[in-house]
Design a protein around this motif. Structure first.
Motif, PDB file in Angstrom:
ATOM      1  N   CYS A  71       0.839  -1.209   0.000  1.00 25.99           N
ATOM      2  CA  CYS A  71       0.000   0.000   0.000  1.00 25.99           C
ATOM      3  C   CYS A  71       0.867   1.249   0.000  1.00 25.99           C
ATOM      4  N   SER A  72       1.850   1.272   0.907  1.00 25.95           N
ATOM      5  CA  SER A  72       2.678   2.468   1.062  1.00 25.95           C
ATOM      6  C   SER A  72       3.603   2.670  -0.128  1.00 25.95           C
ATOM      7  N   LEU A  73       3.976   1.569  -0.801  1.00 23.75           N
ATOM      8  CA  LEU A  73       4.870   1.647  -1.956  1.00 23.75           C
ATOM      9  C   LEU A  73       4.112   1.917  -3.256  1.00 23.75           C
ATOM     10  N   GLY A  74       2.766   2.039  -3.167  1.00 22.17           N
ATOM     11  CA  GLY A  74       1.988   2.348  -4.363  1.00 22.17           C
ATOM     12  C   GLY A  74       1.823   1.172  -5.307  1.00 22.17           C
ATOM     13  N   LEU A  75       1.947  -0.069  -4.794  1.00 27.07           N
ATOM     14  CA  LEU A  75       1.779  -1.239  -5.656  1.00 27.07           C
ATOM     15  C   LEU A  75       0.308  -1.624  -5.797  1.00 27.07           C
ATOM     16  N   THR A  76      -0.565  -0.930  -5.079  1.00 29.18           N
ATOM     17  CA  THR A  76      -1.976  -1.289  -5.047  1.00 29.18           C
ATOM     18  C   THR A  76      -2.790  -0.239  -5.790  1.00 29.18           C
ATOM     19  N   PRO A  77      -3.988  -0.613  -6.252  1.00 31.16           N
ATOM     20  CA  PRO A  77      -4.792   0.340  -7.024  1.00 31.16           C
ATOM     21  C   PRO A  77      -5.052   1.647  -6.273  1.00 31.16           C
ATOM     22  N   LEU A  78      -5.360   1.543  -4.984  1.00 32.80           N
ATOM     23  CA  LEU A  78      -5.548   2.748  -4.181  1.00 32.80           C
ATOM     24  C   LEU A  78      -4.350   2.851  -3.241  1.00 32.80           C
ATOM     25  N   ALA A  79      -3.394   3.683  -3.605  1.00 28.85           N
ATOM     26  CA  ALA A  79      -2.223   3.823  -2.745  1.00 28.85           C
ATOM     27  C   ALA A  79      -2.646   4.506  -1.451  1.00 28.85           C
ATOM     28  N   SER A  80      -2.129   4.028  -0.330  1.00 30.45           N
ATOM     29  CA  SER A  80      -2.426   4.699   0.927  1.00 30.45           C
ATOM     30  C   SER A  80      -1.287   4.412   1.876  1.00 30.45           C
ATOM     31  N   GLU A  81      -1.030   5.336   2.754  1.00 26.04           N
ATOM     32  CA  GLU A  81       0.027   5.101   3.732  1.00 26.04           C
ATOM     33  C   GLU A  81      -0.543   4.273   4.870  1.00 26.04           C
ATOM     34  N   THR A  82      -0.071   3.046   4.961  1.00 22.73           N
ATOM     35  CA  THR A  82      -0.537   2.125   5.993  1.00 22.73           C
ATOM     36  C   THR A  82       0.665   1.715   6.823  1.00 22.73           C
ATOM     37  N   ILE A  83       0.533   1.784   8.133  1.00 21.16           N
ATOM     38  CA  ILE A  83       1.657   1.451   9.006  1.00 21.16           C
ATOM     39  C   ILE A  83       1.347   0.199   9.823  1.00 21.16           C
ATOM     40  N   VAL A  84       2.389  -0.376  10.376  1.00 23.87           N
ATOM     41  CA  VAL A  84       2.249  -1.604  11.168  1.00 23.87           C
ATOM     42  C   VAL A  84       2.808  -1.381  12.569  1.00 23.87           C
ATOM     43  N   PRO A  85       1.922  -1.183  13.559  1.00 19.02           N
ATOM     44  CA  PRO A  85       2.390  -0.999  14.927  1.00 19.02           C
ATOM     45  C   PRO A  85       2.367  -2.286  15.757  1.00 19.02           C
ATOM     46  N   PHE A  86       1.915  -3.403  15.171  1.00 22.03           N
ATOM     47  CA  PHE A  86       1.697  -4.616  15.965  1.00 22.03           C
ATOM     48  C   PHE A  86       1.643  -5.815  15.021  1.00 22.03           C
ATOM     49  N   SER A  87       2.286  -6.908  15.399  1.00 28.94           N
ATOM     50  CA  SER A  87       2.206  -8.143  14.617  1.00 28.94           C
ATOM     51  C   SER A  87       1.271  -9.119  15.315  1.00 28.94           C
ATOM     52  N   LEU A  88       0.517  -9.872  14.537  1.00 25.85           N
ATOM     53  CA  LEU A  88      -0.489 -10.766  15.115  1.00 25.85           C
ATOM     54  C   LEU A  88       0.030 -12.177  15.353  1.00 25.85           C
ATOM     55  N   GLY A  89       1.279 -12.447  14.958  1.00 28.57           N
ATOM     56  CA  GLY A  89       1.802 -13.770  15.267  1.00 28.57           C
ATOM     57  C   GLY A  89       2.878 -14.218  14.302  1.00 28.57           C
ATOM     58  N   LEU A  90       3.536 -15.310  14.693  1.00 30.48           N
ATOM     59  CA  LEU A  90       4.602 -15.904  13.882  1.00 30.48           C
ATOM     60  C   LEU A  90       4.146 -17.285  13.418  1.00 30.48           C
ATOM     61  N   GLY A  91       4.473 -17.626  12.167  1.00 24.71           N
ATOM     62  CA  GLY A  91       4.187 -18.971  11.662  1.00 24.71           C
ATOM     63  C   GLY A  91       2.723 -19.185  11.326  1.00 24.71           C
ATOM     64  N   GLY A  92       2.323 -20.479  11.238  1.00 27.89           N
ATOM     65  CA  GLY A  92       0.914 -20.819  11.051  1.00 27.89           C
ATOM     66  C   GLY A  92       0.531 -21.337   9.672  1.00 27.89           C
ATOM     67  N   ASN A  93       1.449 -21.229   8.679  1.00 28.27           N
ATOM     68  CA  ASN A  93       1.104 -21.688   7.325  1.00 28.27           C
ATOM     69  C   ASN A  93       1.694 -23.067   7.035  1.00 28.27           C
ATOM     70  N   CYS A  94       1.138 -23.725   6.025  1.00 30.97           N
ATOM     71  CA  CYS A  94       1.674 -25.000   5.535  1.00 30.97           C
ATOM     72  C   CYS A  94       1.649 -24.995   4.016  1.00 30.97           C
ATOM     73  N   VAL A  95       2.410 -25.924   3.433  1.00 31.66           N
ATOM     74  CA  VAL A  95       2.276 -26.227   2.006  1.00 31.66           C
ATOM     75  C   VAL A  95       1.585 -27.586   1.903  1.00 31.66           C
ATOM     76  N   THR A  96       0.471 -27.609   1.179  1.00 34.99           N
ATOM     77  CA  THR A  96      -0.312 -28.830   0.997  1.00 34.99           C
ATOM     78  C   THR A  96      -0.334 -29.182  -0.485  1.00 34.99           C
ATOM     79  N   VAL A  97      -0.208 -30.465  -0.808  1.00 37.11           N
ATOM     80  CA  VAL A  97      -0.298 -30.901  -2.214  1.00 37.11           C
ATOM     81  C   VAL A  97      -1.399 -31.941  -2.361  1.00 37.11           C
ATOM     82  N   SER A  98      -1.832 -32.140  -3.579  1.00 37.74           N
ATOM     83  CA  SER A  98      -2.855 -33.158  -3.858  1.00 37.74           C
ATOM     84  C   SER A  98      -2.264 -34.543  -3.610  1.00 37.74           C
TER      85      SER A  98
END
Lengths: 410, 200
Positions: A71-98
Motif C-alpha cells: 500500500c505504502s509503496l503504491g503497488l496497489t490500485p488505491l495507494a495509501s500510507e498504511t503502518i504496522v504498529p503490531f504483529s499478530l503472530g509468527l508462523g501458522g502456514n503449511c504447504v499442501t499438495v494433492s
C-alpha cells in the motif's frame, strides 16, 4: 483504568485463525478494559480490507504482513500510507499438495517428516520428470501476490532449484476455496494458513508436505495495519488498542485457554469451522494425511518470542522478496518507505507503561539465532528465536544490497 | 469513440442483479456489455472480451484472484485504476457502500468511467431495495397464512365465526403487546403440540 468505552475503533478482519488476537480482544473484554469500543467487520477479500483502510472505512485491520508495504509503496490500485504498529503472530502456514502430487513426490523419496529440503528435492524431481514427458506444469495457489505465503512458497522452491515462475504456475485462490480447488484438480497444491491445510487432510484430498515454521523458524505472518493519518490523529486510542491486543495475545497463547479460543473462533460470525479442526494450529500437532502426524515446535505463536513486535527486519525481508520477484524496483526511496512502514516505536511507547519485556533494537539479523536466546530488553527478560531459514541463509538488514544481489531466481 | 463503443464486463454471481446492471448499461447506450456469473475460466473470457471496464461485486472473494490476473495478463495491458479515481474519495465511498467495485483499464478517462460506475451503484441500490421489498412481501404473505390457520383453529375449537376469531387474536396481541402474527404462530405451534385439531 477506565471501563467505559471512550475510543471507537473500526477493524476489518478476514475469516482466518490468525485474526484470533483481534477477535479475542473484543470478545474477551480486553478492548473494553482499555476503554476501546472495538467494532469488527468480517471481509471477503484482502483487496476489500486494503481498499477500506485506504478510504477510511476501517481504522485498523488484520492484514497480510507485506500488504501495508505494498500500500505504502503504491503497488496497489488505491495507494495509501498504511503502518504496522503490531504483529499478530509468527508462523501458522503449511504447504499442501494433492494426493496425486504426493504419490509423484513419493517416487522421488519424499517421506512424511515435513523436511523442506527433502520435500523440495522430491518436488523438483517430479517437476523435471513431468516436463520431460511433456506434461503441463504443476499449478500452486497462494492467497495474494503481496503475502507471506507467496514469498515463502517461492523462497522454498527457489532454494530447492525450482523456478517458481518458469517451472510451475502460481495462481491466487481465496483461502476458503483452496480445498475445493484442490479436490476439483484446478490446482495441484497451495500455501495457506490454517485451518485450510488441516481441512484438506481431514477431507482426505491432500497431504501437508512442509510448514512455514520449518522454512523460516519464527517468521512473520499477519499484522495489524493502521491508516497512517488515523494513527497520527489518534495516538492515545492506538496506544490503548495496542495494550488491549497485547493482553489478548497473551490470553490466546496460554494453553489453558485453547479450547475456549477454538470454541470462540468456531462461531459462525468468525470462522464457522468446527472446533476440532482448529486445534492443530494451537497445539502444533498436525495430521499430515494417511494417518501420519507430526508435532511442530513453534508452529504458530500469537504471543511468545516477541511475536507481536513489528521488527523492521521482517518488513525489509518482505521488501527484498518484492524486488526478487519483480514486483518492485530496488531504489533508495522504496527502501526508505519499506523501512518506515513497520513502527516498533509505537509498539514500544504503548506497552512501556505495562512494564513488559520489550526488545531494545528495531531490527535483528534474521537467521542468526540457532537456539532460543534471551536478549537484553527493557524490563523483564525476553527470549527470541531460534529463527533460522531452512537453507542456512542469513538476512542482515544492514547489508540489504548484498542480500538482494545474492538472490537467485532458482 | 462513442459511449457505446466501450467494452464492459460485469462479473456477478447473482443473476438477477447482473441482469439489472446489464439492462441499465444497455439503456445508457452501451452496446458491448458482457455478463459473467462464474469466475472459473475468467482469464480466457477477459482475453476474448478485452474489456475497458470491469464491474465486480465487492462481496466477491475472487477480487484478489482477479487483480492478480490483471497484473500478469498480457491480454489486458497493465490496467486497474480502481473505482473511479484515486482522488475522488466520495465516489469511492459511494461505490464501496453500494458493494460495487470497478476496474478500469489504463488510459480510460475518468469522465468516461464515472457515469458507468454511477449507473452500477444506482442499480446495485435498486436491487437491494427490490430484494428488501421482496423479503417484506414474502414475510407478509407468510404472516397472512399463519393468521388464517390460527383463525381456522379458533373457529373449529371455539366455534367462533371468522370475524370473532380474528378479533380474539387481535385482542390477545394488544393485551400482550405483541404482533398478531406472533400470537397466531404461538397458537399454531401449540395446536400442533396438543394434538390433531386440524386435519393434517
Amino acid at each position: 483504568m477506565s471501563t467505559t468505552a471512550s475510543h471507537q475503533v473500526t477493524a476489518g478482519f478476514m475469516p482466518l485463525f490468525d485474526s484470533a488476537v483481534l477477535v479475542a480482544a473484543d470478545e474477551m473484554g480486553f478492548a473494553a478494559r482499555e476503554g476501546i469500543a472495538l467494532k469488527l467487520h468480517r471481509e471477503t477479500s484482502w483487496a476489500n480490507i486494503r481498499d477500506r483502510i485506504a478510504i477510511g472505512h476501517f481504522d485498523v485491520a488484520h492484514m497480510l504482513g507485506p500488504m501495508p508495504l505494498a500500500c505504502s509503496l503504491g503497488l496497489t490500485p488505491l495507494a495509501s500510507e498504511t503502518i504496522v504498529p503490531f504483529s499478530l503472530g509468527l508462523g501458522g502456514n503449511c504447504v499442501t499438495v494433492s494426493n496425486a502430487v504426493w504419490e509423484g513426490m513419493a517416487a522421488h523419496g519424499v517421506v512424511p517428516d515435513l523436511d523442506p529440503a527433502r520435500a523440495g528435492a522430491a518436488l523438483g524431481a517430479l517437476i523435471r520428470e513431468r516436463a520431460a514427458a511433456g506434461r503441463e506444469p504443476l499449478r500452486f495457489a497462494v492467497v495474494h501476490p503481496h503475502s507471506g505465503h507467496n514469498y515463502e512458497l517461492r523462497y522454498w522452491l527457489a532454494a530447492c532449484g525450482i523456478d517458481p515462475d518458469r517451472d510451475i504456475e502460481i495462481v491466487i485462490v481465496p483461502p476458503p476455496f483452496m480445498t475445493d480447488a484442490l479436490a476439483a484438480g484446478r490446482i495441484d497444491g497451495y500455501c495457506v494458513g490454517e485451518p485450510w491445510n488441516s481441512a484438506a487432510v481431514a477431507a482426505g484430498i491432500g497431504r501437508i508436505v512442509t510448514v512455514k515454521a520449518l522454512l523460516w523458524r519464527n517468521s512473520p505472518e499477519k499484522v495489524v495495519g493502521a491508516r497512517r493519518s488515523w494513527a497520527e490523529e489518534n495516538p492515545e486510542t492506538l496506544a490503548a488498542l495496542l495494550r488491549a491486543l497485547h493482553h489478548s495475545a497473551r490470553w490466546c497463547q496460554a494453553p489453558a485457554n485453547r479450547s475456549e479460543l477454538a470454541a470462540l473462533m468456531a462461531r459462525p460470525d468468525f470462522l464457522g469451522q468446527p472446533e476440532a479442526i482448529q486445534m492443530p494450529i494451537l497445539t502444533g500437532q498436525l495430521q499430515l494425511g494417511a494417518g501420519e502426524a507430526r508435532n511442530v515446535e513453534d508452529f504458530f505463536l500469537p504471543f511468545d518470542k516477541a511475536a507481536n513486535f513489528p521488527w523492521k527486519s521482517h518488513a525489509l525481508w518482505f521488501y527484498t522478496q518484492m524486488v526478487r520477484w519483480g514486483q518492485l524496483a530496488h531504489t533508495p526511496q522504496n527502501l526508505a518507505i519499506a523501512r518506515d512502514c513497520y513502527r516498533p516505536d509505537l509498539y514500544r511507547s504503548a506497552l512501556k507503561p505495562l512494564g513488559v519485556a520489550l526488545p531494545g533494537a528495531n531490527a535483528k539479523v534474521e537467521g542468526a539465532l540457532k537456539v532460543a536466546t534471551p536478549v537484553g530488553s527493557a524490563g523483564a527478560s525476553l527470549v527470541l528465536g531460534p529463527d533460522g531459514f531452512f537453507d542456512g541463509q542469513i538476512f542482515d538488514p544492514d547489508r540489504i544490497d548484498a542480500y538482494i544481489a545474492g538472490q537467485k531466481r532458482a | 469513440m462513442s459511449a457505446g463503443s466501450l467494452a464492459i464486463l460485469v462479473i456477478d454471481e447473482n443473476r438477477i442483479r447482473a441482469s439489472i446492471i446489464e439492462a441499465g448499461l444497455r439503456d445508457a447506450g452501451h452496446r458491448h456489455v458482457t455478463v459473467v456469473h462464474d469466475v472459473a475460466g475468467i482469464a480466457r473470457r477477459i482475453a476474448e472480451i478485452e474489456p475497458d471496464v470491469i464491474v465486480i461485486d465487492l462481496e466477491n472473494p475472487n477480487r484478489d484472484m482477479l487483480e492478480n490476473m490483471f497484473q500478469l495478463s498480457r491480454a489486458v495491458k497493465r490496467p486497474i485504476a480502481m473505482f473511479v479515481d484515486r482522488s475522488d474519495q466520495a465516489s469511492i465511498e459511494a461505490a464501496v457502500d453500494a458493494g460495487v467495485s470497478a476496474y478500469v483499464v489504463d488510459g480510460l478517462k475518468k469522465e468516461r468511467i464515472k457515469p458507468i460506475l454511477d449507473m452500477a451503484i444506482s442499480r446495485f441500490n435498486a436491487f437491494s431495495s427490490m430484494a428488501r421489498e421482496l423479503e417484506e412481501a414474502r414475510s407478509e404473505l407468510e404472516n397472512r397464512k399463519v393468521v388464517d390457520r390460527a383463525k381456522g383453529i379458533l373457529m373449529k375449537s371455539r366455534g367462533l365465526s371468522e370475524e370473532a376469531a380474528y378479533a380474539l387474536l387481535r385482542k390477545t396481541a394488544m393485551n400482550q403487546n405483541r404482533k398478531i402474527a406472533e400470537i397466531a404462530q404461538s397458537l399454531v405451534t401449540a395446536a400442533g403440540l396438543l394434538g390433531p385439531l386440524e386435519g393434517e
